[in-house]
Structure formats: C-alpha cells, structure tokens
Design an enzyme around this catalytic site. Structure first.
Site, PDB file in Angstrom:
ATOM      1  N   HIS A 124       0.855  -1.192   0.000  1.00  0.00           N
ATOM      2  CA  HIS A 124       0.000   0.000   0.000  1.00  0.00           C
ATOM      3  C   HIS A 124       0.889   1.239   0.000  1.00  0.00           C
ATOM      4  CE1 HIS A 124      -2.325   3.195   2.226  1.00  0.00           C
ATOM      5  NE2 HIS A 124      -3.181   2.895   1.286  1.00  0.00           N
ATOM      6  N   HIS A 170       1.670  11.135  -2.035  1.00  0.00           N
ATOM      7  CA  HIS A 170       0.416  10.944  -1.326  1.00  0.00           C
ATOM      8  C   HIS A 170      -0.300  12.281  -1.321  1.00  0.00           C
ATOM      9  CE1 HIS A 170      -1.809   9.151   2.399  1.00  0.00           C
ATOM     10  NE2 HIS A 170      -2.477   8.996   1.280  1.00  0.00           N
TER      11      HIS A 170
END
Length: 589
Positions: A124, A170
């Site tokens: 992830h 991110h």
C-alpha cells in the site's frame, strides 16, 4: 564463554556462569534409539529421516550428504567418518541445513488457474519511506518491496507543480514527490529479481487528459513487450500467473475527467490527535480478528472511500473524452460503481474486475455479506487497504481479508509489527514467489460457499515442542536486555488463522540464561489448517518496564516440515539475525 560479569555499581559486580549449548534430554533419547556404539550410521540416519523427520522421500544418499557436510576433511576421524556422534547429530539438528520449510520445493502450487484463485503479495502506498503525511516519496521502498517478493505496487499519480509532468506522492499531504518515470524504471529493473510471476501496478489516477496521454507513453516506452495489454473487449476471465510470467499489468479505474483536488487539510485536522496507533507497542499490538468499530472510524468512511468511488455523471462524460492509448493499457479494471454493497459485489459473467474496500468497509461488509464476498472473489479481485487514520503507516490483521478470499490485502511495508510478520509468513509459502493459491474451501460454489465464522470440526492438531534457543549471546551486547544480569527469555507460540483457530500460548520465563532450555509442548487444534500460520516470538521479561524483543518468525502451517527443526528468528523489520534460532519439533496428530 564460561563466566560473564555485570557491574552493579562502582564497587560491586555480579558474575554468572555461562553454559554451552547442550542437546536436550529428548534429543539424547532419540540419539540413543538410532545409534550404535555412540554413532548413528548412514542407514540409521536414513531411518531417522523417514520415521522422525517424516521425510518419506529421503534416500540413503541424503543421509550420507548430511554426514559429509558435518565432517570437514581436516577433522575426519576414522571411527566417525561413516556416521554422527551426539555432538554432530545435535549440530545437524540445530544447523542451517535443517530449516522448518524445505527451500528445495520452490514453486509447487498449480499456477495455471486464473489470478483470482491466488493470494498476491500486495503493498500500500509503495513509494512512501515513512508515515503517510510528511515522509519522502522515493523509488527505494519500491525496489525493496520487489526484492522481497511483493507483486503489487501502488502508485498515486498527480500533476507536478508546473502541470507538465507526472509525480508520485500521497496527495493532500506534505509528502515530497518523486517522478513517475523514476518509479517506472526502477520497477522494470527490479520487477523479477525475486520472482518471475507478474507484477501488478495499481494506479490511483489524479491526472488531466493530457498527462494521462503522457503516462501511457511512459509506460509503453518503459516496459515495451513486458506489458500485458488485453484486447479491446477487456477480460472475461483473468489469465493465470503461469501465462503472465515476466509480465507487468496495469490496474486502475477507467479514465475520468480531471477534477482539481480540494485541500483536505481541515478534514485531517479533525482526526483526534490523541488516537493511539495500532502498532503502539514496541513490536506492535496483538493482532485480532474481531475488532470493534468506533464512531471515529465510522465518520472517516467517506474520506477512505476516495480510493475507489465512481461518479456516474463524471464517468459518462469522461468515457467520451478518455485518452484511448491510456485506457488501452488497463488490464485490470477497478471501481465500485453506483449503489451500495449489493451492487459492488454483483457478478458479471461477461467481464472481471477489481474492487477496493478499506479494512473498515470489509469488516462491516463481512458481517452481512461474508458469503457474497467469497463468491465475488472466486472470479474477481478484491483489494483491501488500510483505514485512512493510519497516518503512522501501521497495519491491520491481513487474515480478515484472506479468510474472505481477498487476493490483494495491501499493507504498509515501510513499518514493522505483527501484521507484517503474518504477511511475510503467508508469502514464505510456494517458494516465496509472491503468489499463494487460495485453499479449495474458498473456491467451492453453490451451497458449499465457505463461512469463516462457522464452527467446523477439527481437521488436524499441530503439536509444537519448544526445546531451546541460542544465538543472542553472539548477536547482542551482553547488557542489551538487562544491565545487571543475563536475559530472562520466554517464547510465545500460536496460530493466526480463522477465529476458531487463533490462539497464543507461552513458555515459562527462564532467568539469567543466554541459552534457555524450555522443553515445553503445546497443542493447537486446527479447523482450517490451510489458512493457519504458526507465529513464534521470543521476548525478554522485564519487571520494571515493557518486555524486550528477542526475535520472531511466522510460518505457513501447510508447508511446515514435521520433525525436529532449527527455526531462524528475525528482527522487528523482518531481517534475519545472524545467529539467533530456536530448536523446535512439529508433529501433526
């Protein structure tokens, strides 16, 4: 190594006798049973391999090879060269040539079934070096993941500051970006360093149309013939890992019209600062199958859902203007679609797809739709990802996903803790190739759909004997565990699996001993041994503070070799110690 001194104060010292490693009584008894005149011959060692070690295919030549490996030419003794004395027999049992999983088996699962029939080693936010909010983005953790056998790499792609190139970061955080092209080139270079089986790149796309075209060009130029591109009609069934060897697959949602991202910093600030990490203990909180949901977690569902939600109006418009060369590259289509859980899990006989659920969404869905989830995963792919408040890159229990058939159980690989130890244990199976075939019970159809919470009869019982451990004296400073005395070790051993099988037990604590001899037996009844993982941890008891960490490993029960085995231990990050190991025995009764 006969005595060791610890300073108590400037004028007082404590001295402890240090024992050397000695074969436990049960090992001596077995040696007596198979030896003649103090030596185990080649034929008797072969008999031992078959009867005690349960190596039914062992040959006399195998026994001879063990004996030869323990006799260095300069130490050959005319009386012992044809067999093993007790010291040599103990050295063999506690040596590197006697691991709990047979490294020679390699890939041995049937690899010709569709991808949906396999658990796939999945990361992830694979590009992050640390926490989810402010760490650097880099290709280094991607390289590390691939070298460790991870097969699914996730990249969040965004326009760079000048809107003319693509970065990986991110989004809506303070993470520093890394160029997409750098990540793609690193994936190409290291994709098959640990396994020949396919690598899947999941893209979380936040790009306008012109940059989607640029991404398509980057991917084509970087991977070339390595890229698996489906036909224009998409996939009616997923190909097999065997047919996809040394191939790279792209998985993302069909292109959307680009929407400028709004600043969510205010939403992030709403999360309570005092919330504890799931990995708050030094080596991670004990993993659990059944977790309670808090109101805070429910409130965050909407934020988490951004990973895979679709907007119909946007989709209809975007499909008209979708960049065809970008859309063509998508081998595994993702998306929830409209509606709720029943719609998300609806089966389409004409195509297969990937669905993503957060850990909380899966836990909630499993209460009411457990069998529907398992039925969905028999043809389609299910990806599970950490909840949005895991800013510290902590993880959840992967068994929650696996026992419901989820293939892509995505964990943050940059941290450590029990969840990652269990993940690495699962993917030690099948030669460490990153693909583990799901148990047949998860592939049954009709009225035989598996129910993870059902009370099933015990199929087998695993008996574990923890004899002893050694190696800490060589790998740690003598005051690492205790300033004033040798360490006080104990071992925790247990099962991670379906709820009925999950259990942890512990040995007694042995004080002031670098080479603890526990000689304790434990039994674990297993209803679903195919999903069971043997967890092993060593800790050092500390009366005044939290116990110190002394090593861990996790092993797939389905691949355990019966018999007496040397079990090497790893540190919190999963790296093997040079010397630390346990002597254990495994029996199925």
């Amino acid at each position: 190594m006969s005595k060791q001194t610890y300073r108590v104060c400037f004028c007082c010292r404590r001295r402890f006798k240090l024992a050397s490693a000695e074969a436990p009584a049960e090992i001596k008894s077995i040696f007596d049973r198979y030896s003649e005149n103090g030596t185990i011959s080649v034929d008797n060692l072969h008999r031992f391999l078959v009867e005690v070690q349960k190596q039914e295919n062992a040959t006399v030549e195998d026994a001879g090879a063990i004996i030869n490996s323990l006799h260095e030419p300069k130490h050959l003794n005319i009386f012992h060269r044809s067999g093993l004395n007790l010291e040599q027999f103990f050295k063999y049992l506690f040596g590197d040539i006697n691991p709990p999983i047979d490294p020679r088996r390699g890939v041995h699962h049937d690899m010709h079934d569709p991808l949906s029939h396999y658990y796939i080693y999945t990361g992830h936010n694979s590009y992050l070096t640390g926490n989810q909010l402010s760490s650097d983005c880099s290709d280094v953790p991607i390289i590390n993941a691939l070298q460790n056998g991870v097969r699914v790499i996730e990249l969040d792609i965004w326009p760079n500051s000048t809107k003319d190139d693509v970065d990986v970061l991110h989004g809506r955080t303070l993470t520093t970006p890394v160029q997409l092209i750098k990540c793609l080139r690193s994936i190409k270079e290291h994709a098959f360093s640990a396994s020949e089986y396919p690598v899947v790149i999941t893209l979380e796309d936040h790009l306008p149309r012109h940059l989607q075209a640029k991404v398509a060009e980057m991917i084509n130029e970087t991977f070339g013939d390595m890229l698996f591109v489906p036909g224009s009609d998409g996939l009616r069934e997923f190909p097999s890992p065997e047919s996809l060897k040394r191939k790279v697959m792209i998985s993302t949602k069909p292109p959307k019209e680009y929407l400028e991202a709004k600043d969510l910093s205010g939403e992030q600030n709403e999360v309570k600062e005092g919330k504890q990490s799931a990995e708050a203990e030094p080596w991670g909180r004990e993993i659990s199958i059944n977790k309670s949901r808090t109101n805070d977690e429910d409130d965050l569902n909407e934020e988490e859902a951004h990973e895979d939600d679709d907007d119909d109006e946007v989709d209809r418009k975007s499909q008209q203007i979708a960049v065809p060369e970008y859309k063509r590259l998508i081998a595994i289509h993702a998306g929830k679609g409209k509606g709720g859980l029943d719609d998300w899990l609806r089966l389409d006989p004409n195509k297969v797809r990937r669905l993503s659920l957060s850990e909380l969404e899966l836990e909630k869905a499993a209460v009411t739709h457990a069998k529907e989830i398992i039925r969905f995963t028999q043809r389609n792919l299910l990806r599970v990802y950490p909840k949005g408040i895991r800013f510290d890159s902590s993880n959840y229990n992967p068994l929650i996903g696996w026992m419901h058939g989820a293939q892509m159980v995505a964990l943050n690989m940059q941290g450590y803790g029990r969840s990652l130890w269990v993940m690495r244990g699962m993917f030690r199976a099948n030669g460490g190739c990153g693909y583990v075939r799901k148990p047949d019970i998860l592939l049954k159809t009709g009225n035989e759909i598996f129910d993870p919470k059902a009370k099933l009869p015990v199929k087998t019982t695993l008996k574990v004997t923890v004899f002893m451990g050694e190696g800490w004296y060589y790998d740690f400073r003598h005051t690492h565990f205790d300033t004033y005395s040798p360490p006080d070790f104990y071992t925790r051993v247990g099962i991670a699996g379906v709820p009925a099988d999950t259990l942890m037990k512990k040995t007694r604590t042995l004080e002031d001993n670098w080479i603890p001899n526990w000689n304790e037996h434990f039994e674990f009844p297993l209803t679903v041994p195919e999903l069971a993982l043997l967890r092993i941890e060593v800790h050092e008891y500390d009366m005044s503070d939290k116990d110190d960490f002394g090593g861990q490993t996790c092993l797939p029960v389905s691949e355990l070799r019966e018999g007496i085995r040397a079990v090497p231990l790893h540190n919190q990050k999963g790296e093997p110690y040079r010397s630390v190991k346990l002597l254990m025995r495994f029996q199925f009764i």
